[in-house]
Design a protein around this motif. Structure first.
Motif, PDB file in Angstrom:
ATOM      1  N   VAL A   1      -6.076   4.538   7.460  1.00 43.97           N
ATOM      2  CA  VAL A   1      -6.237   4.126   6.071  1.00 43.97           C
ATOM      3  C   VAL A   1      -6.507   5.360   5.218  1.00 43.97           C
ATOM      4  O   VAL A   1      -6.887   6.411   5.729  1.00 43.97           O
ATOM      5  CB  VAL A   1      -7.396   3.112   5.917  1.00 43.97           C
ATOM      6  N   SER A   2      -6.308   5.221   3.899  1.00 36.66           N
ATOM      7  CA  SER A   2      -6.502   6.364   3.007  1.00 36.66           C
ATOM      8  C   SER A   2      -7.971   6.735   2.890  1.00 36.66           C
ATOM      9  O   SER A   2      -8.335   7.903   2.825  1.00 36.66           O
ATOM     10  CB  SER A   2      -5.937   6.059   1.625  1.00 36.66           C
ATOM     11  N   SER A   3      -8.848   5.714   2.859  1.00 37.67           N
ATOM     12  CA  SER A   3     -10.282   5.955   2.733  1.00 37.67           C
ATOM     13  C   SER A   3     -11.014   4.672   3.097  1.00 37.67           C
ATOM     14  O   SER A   3     -10.403   3.605   3.239  1.00 37.67           O
ATOM     15  CB  SER A   3     -10.634   6.378   1.305  1.00 37.67           C
TER      16      SER A   3
ATOM     17  N   ALA B   1     -11.293  -2.666   0.353  1.00 41.41           N
ATOM     18  CA  ALA B   1     -10.510  -3.471  -0.577  1.00 41.41           C
ATOM     19  C   ALA B   1      -9.485  -4.325   0.160  1.00 41.41           C
ATOM     20  O   ALA B   1      -9.278  -5.502  -0.171  1.00 41.41           O
ATOM     21  CB  ALA B   1      -9.813  -2.558  -1.584  1.00 41.41           C
ATOM     22  N   ALA B   2      -8.861  -3.738   1.188  1.00 43.56           N
ATOM     23  CA  ALA B   2      -7.874  -4.500   1.973  1.00 43.56           C
ATOM     24  C   ALA B   2      -8.546  -5.627   2.736  1.00 43.56           C
ATOM     25  O   ALA B   2      -7.998  -6.727   2.859  1.00 43.56           O
ATOM     26  CB  ALA B   2      -7.144  -3.556   2.921  1.00 43.56           C
TER      27      ALA B   2
ATOM     28  N   SER C   1     -10.492   2.042   0.371  1.00 42.44           N
ATOM     29  CA  SER C   1      -9.238   1.283   0.436  1.00 42.44           C
ATOM     30  C   SER C   1      -9.278   0.285   1.585  1.00 42.44           C
ATOM     31  O   SER C   1      -8.715  -0.814   1.478  1.00 42.44           O
ATOM     32  CB  SER C   1      -8.055   2.240   0.606  1.00 42.44           C
TER      33      SER C   1
ATOM     34  N   GLY D   1       0.819  -1.196   0.000  1.00 41.00           N
ATOM     35  CA  GLY D   1       0.000   0.000   0.000  1.00 41.00           C
ATOM     36  C   GLY D   1       0.856   1.249   0.000  1.00 41.00           C
ATOM     37  O   GLY D   1       2.066   1.209   0.214  1.00 41.00           O
TER      38      GLY D   1
ATOM     39  N   CYS E   1      -3.823  13.018   1.289  1.00 40.35           N
ATOM     40  CA  CYS E   1      -5.086  12.300   1.323  1.00 40.35           C
ATOM     41  C   CYS E   1      -5.829  12.538   2.625  1.00 40.35           C
ATOM     42  O   CYS E   1      -5.241  12.905   3.641  1.00 40.35           O
ATOM     43  CB  CYS E   1      -4.858  10.795   1.130  1.00 40.35           C
TER      44      CYS E   1
END
Length: 388
Positions: free
Chosen positions: A57-59, A65-66, A62, A2, A8
């Motif tokens: 986390v970025s969003s 998804a992880a 994400s 990642g 961000c």
């Protein structure tokens, strides 16, 4: 792999924060970078609510998804939030503090400054606990050892410009009971136009399960299980939890006690606060009737010392009620593994330096709480009330 970019918008559970800068540390210098890849360590500027142990986390996209990549079941709508919350990196297990002392500002005008400083330090250091004494109103600083509290004291002075005063360092004991007792209490008050009347019957018994029960173990007798409404049950448990923090002997938290609720009878106008107060008073009455026991923290101690100083170190440990478990050889040194009561380890770092001419080192780790002998308990009680 990642990547986290400084521009961000980050998410920590339901909290959003914006990083203004990412810095790569090299000793006392920092180099600004635009992004950070997995496995690296960096500094960040701009976080206002994050604390040690949080996962960033970025969003949410994400994070989802992880979670899916890790094989977690993340559904749609409300299930999606649950998947994000379950996506947590392994944190640090923080044991309960074993030392505490009071801390006071130079004047009452600086109390708010001290509160702000302690709040910031707690975000950085999860092992630091701060609480307010309900009886005296004093601020209590709880830490993992003498050095830990000294460092916090020094940081408050250097980083926040506050000359604070520390009270005597004390050991965080616990209290328990040794026999089964019962108590009944009735509270009857008229407040305004309402009559608050409640009767509570409780039973207390020692915990015989595996490990230590630091939180109250609450059980309900068969005849009280069904009639208790959720609001009434919550008020009862709040009263038990409140008194569990203050034992009958020295005011230390209670542990290893099973509380059985036999009966709770309250009229329709009785408020939950009155029910909690009656339960606390009933439990206090039961604790006073029981055979009480003070529990002291038992520490795992590991000392690394040269062979020529081994005899002096072992002799000193015997005076501290230490129990030697084994002595290992490590290159040219000896490693002493022992268990010792924390109350006997006050100022040990200075003593060890003296005995070993500065060459000895040691580590301490909380193992468990054990019952004090009658002689030691009596000496502790006399010391607390000023008779020793």
């Amino acid at each position: 792999m990642g990547e986290l970019q400084y521009s961000c918008l980050t998410c920590i559970f339901h909290c959003r924060e914006r990083m203004s800068r990412l810095l790569l540390p090299f000793a006392d210098q920092q180099i600004e970078i635009s992004s950070l890849t997995a496995g690296n360590i960096a500094l960040t500027v701009g976080l206002k609510k994050s604390a040690t142990g949080d996962t960033i986390v970025s969003s949410k996209a994400s994070a989802k998804a992880a979670a899916q990549k890790a094989g977690k079941a993340v559904g749609s709508n409300c299930g999606q939030t649950g998947g994000v919350e379950n996506l947590l990196l392994a944190g640090v297990e923080i044991p309960e503090p074993v030392f505490f002392c009071t801390i006071e500002p130079p004047s009452m005008a600086r109390q708010q400054d001290l509160d702000n400083a302690l709040a910031c330090l707690q975000r950085e250091d999860p092992s630091l606990k701060v609480k307010i004494d309900a009886d005296t109103g004093q601020t209590i600083l709880c830490g993992m050892g003498e050095l830990h509290i000294e460092i916090i004291h020094d940081r408050i002075k250097r980083e926040y410009g506050l000359e604070t005063y520390l009270g005597p360092l004390q050991v965080a004991y616990r209290e328990t009971i040794q026999n089964t007792v019962h108590a009944t209490d009735t509270l009857d008050r008229i407040i305004g136009e309402k009559r608050h009347q409640v009767t509570v019957e409780l039973g207390l018994s020692p915990w015989n399960g595996e490990g230590s029960a630091t939180a109250p173990v609450i059980e309900y007798a068969e005849n009280t299980c069904n009639p208790l409404q959720p609001e009434l049950r919550e008020a009862v448990e709040n009263g038990i939890h409140t008194l569990y923090l203050h034992g009958p002997l020295l005011g230390f938290p209670v542990q290893d006690v099973v509380v059985t609720v036999h009966a709770v009878a309250a009229n329709a106008d009785t408020s939950p606060t009155m029910i909690s107060a009656c339960v606390s008073r009933c439990m206090q009455k039961a604790l006073k009737k029981a055979d009480k026991q003070v529990l002291e923290p038992l520490m795992n101690l590991e000392i690394t010392v040269g062979e020529n100083h081994l005899g002096a170190v072992l002799g000193d440990l015997a005076q501290r009620r230490g129990s030697i478990q084994e002595i290992q050889s490590r290159q040219d040194n000896k490693v002493v593994v022992a268990s010792v009561p924390l109350g006997k380890m006050m100022g040990y770092s200075t003593t060890l330096r003296t005995l070993t001419s500065g060459s000895g080192t040691f580590t301490l780790e909380l193992a468990s709480y054990q019952a004090m002998s009658l002689h030691e308990q009596t000496a502790l009680l006399n010391k607390r009330i000023g008779l020793a």
